[in-house]
Design an enzyme around this catalytic site. Structure first.
Site, PDB file in Angstrom:
ATOM      1  N   ASN A  57       0.809  -1.214   0.000  1.00  8.64           N
ATOM      2  CA  ASN A  57       0.000   0.000   0.000  1.00  8.64           C
ATOM      3  C   ASN A  57       0.844   1.267   0.000  1.00  8.64           C
ATOM      4  O   ASN A  57       1.922   1.325   0.603  1.00  8.64           O
ATOM      5  CB  ASN A  57      -0.933   0.010   1.212  1.00  8.64           C
ATOM      6  CG  ASN A  57      -2.322  -0.496   0.861  1.00  8.64           C
ATOM      7  OD1 ASN A  57      -2.656  -0.622  -0.310  1.00  8.64           O
ATOM      8  ND2 ASN A  57      -3.133  -0.766   1.865  1.00  8.64           N
ATOM      9  N   HIS A  58       0.340   2.285  -0.672  1.00 12.36           N
ATOM     10  CA  HIS A  58       0.960   3.607  -0.701  1.00 12.36           C
ATOM     11  C   HIS A  58       0.228   4.530   0.274  1.00 12.36           C
ATOM     12  O   HIS A  58      -0.944   4.326   0.588  1.00 12.36           O
ATOM     13  CB  HIS A  58       0.860   4.211  -2.103  1.00 12.36           C
ATOM     14  CG  HIS A  58       1.649   3.486  -3.135  1.00 12.36           C
ATOM     15  ND1 HIS A  58       2.341   4.134  -4.133  1.00 12.36           N
ATOM     16  CD2 HIS A  58       1.865   2.163  -3.343  1.00 12.36           C
ATOM     17  CE1 HIS A  58       2.939   3.253  -4.918  1.00 12.36           C
ATOM     18  NE2 HIS A  58       2.653   2.039  -4.452  1.00 12.36           N
ATOM     19  N   ALA A  59       0.913   5.538   0.740  1.00 13.33           N
ATOM     20  CA  ALA A  59       0.270   6.553   1.563  1.00 13.33           C
ATOM     21  C   ALA A  59      -0.700   7.362   0.699  1.00 13.33           C
ATOM     22  O   ALA A  59      -0.405   7.672  -0.456  1.00 13.33           O
ATOM     23  CB  ALA A  59       1.315   7.467   2.180  1.00 13.33           C
ATOM     24  N   CYS A  76       0.711  10.148  -4.034  1.00 14.03           N
ATOM     25  CA  CYS A  76       0.869   8.771  -3.544  1.00 14.03           C
ATOM     26  C   CYS A  76       2.252   8.221  -3.875  1.00 14.03           C
ATOM     27  O   CYS A  76       2.556   7.071  -3.539  1.00 14.03           O
ATOM     28  CB  CYS A  76      -0.203   7.870  -4.166  1.00 14.03           C
ATOM     29  SG  CYS A  76      -1.884   8.291  -3.694  1.00 14.03           S
TER      30      CYS A  76
END
Length: 214
Positions: free
Chosen positions: A88-90, A96
């Site tokens: 997952n990315h922020a 992102c």
């Protein structure tokens, strides 16, 4: 019949006596600090990999902060993938783009999502299903082929689709409660072998009698 030896990497023997290399007990085939698999949980693949952990959970790295935990007696079909939290990315910034992963000094300290993915006992995950970060799948659930699973799946639910939704439950509420209480997957191997007919026939009363004799 007695249960297969849980310490065998390849638990299926073909009629010619050779081992079927496309099915493995994951507890014996995976050596990964963030990947846990209970006894008798197996995975199958038509193109058997050398590294089963990398095939099943390609974003789960030895330095990842999350874990992938699978219970006992799970059945994992070809093409299943666990997309764990490291993927997952922020999303709370203006972009992102994961700038820190391109800096070796910052890479291991940067993980926006650290949720574990936890699969219960006796879960069947069908062909090509995708299990997303943080999913928690209850005991006895069935995940339909090609499903995309996020969030929580109740025990003994049958889920299908993208996003996966509960279509029905395998048993009525009272049977599910009894199965959850019996926890047959934790019994000694010889007791489970004795219970094979009851388990396969769906005879909860026979299973209860065996439990009382333990």
């Amino acid at each position: 019949m007695p249960l297969p030896d849980p310490l065998r990497r390849y638990p299926i023997s073909l009629p010619d006596g050779s081992s079927h290399k496309g099915t493995v007990f994951l507890s014996q085939a995976v050596d990964h600090p963030r990947f846990e698999a209970g006894a008798y949980t197996y995975a199958s693949d038509f193109d058997a990999p050398q590294d089963w952990a990398q095939r099943l959970a390609p974003y789960l790295f030895p330095f990842s902060e999350e874990k992938l935990v699978l219970g006992k007696f799970c059945q994992i079909a070809h093409g299943v993938r666990f997309i764990t939290a490291s993927a997952n990315h922020a999303t709370d910034g203006l972009t992102c783009f994961p700038f820190p992963i391109f800096n070796p000094d910052r890479m291991t300290g940067y993980q926006p999502d650290t949720r574990d993915t936890v699969i219960g006992h006796d879960v069947w995950i069908g062909f090509g299903a995708l299990i997303l970060p943080g999913a928690r799948i209850g005991n006895g659930a069935i995940i339909g082929a090609g499903s995309v699973v996020r969030g929580e799946v109740p025990p003994y639910a049958i889920v299908t689709g993208n996003p996966a939704e509960v279509r029905r439950f395998r048993f009525d509420r009272h049977v599910i409660e009894r199965l959850q209480a019996l926890r047959w997957w934790d019994w000694p191997a010889d007791t489970i072998a004795q219970a094979e007919e009851a388990l396969l026939s769906g005879d909860i009363n026979a299973l209860q009698k065996i439990a009382l004799q333990k």
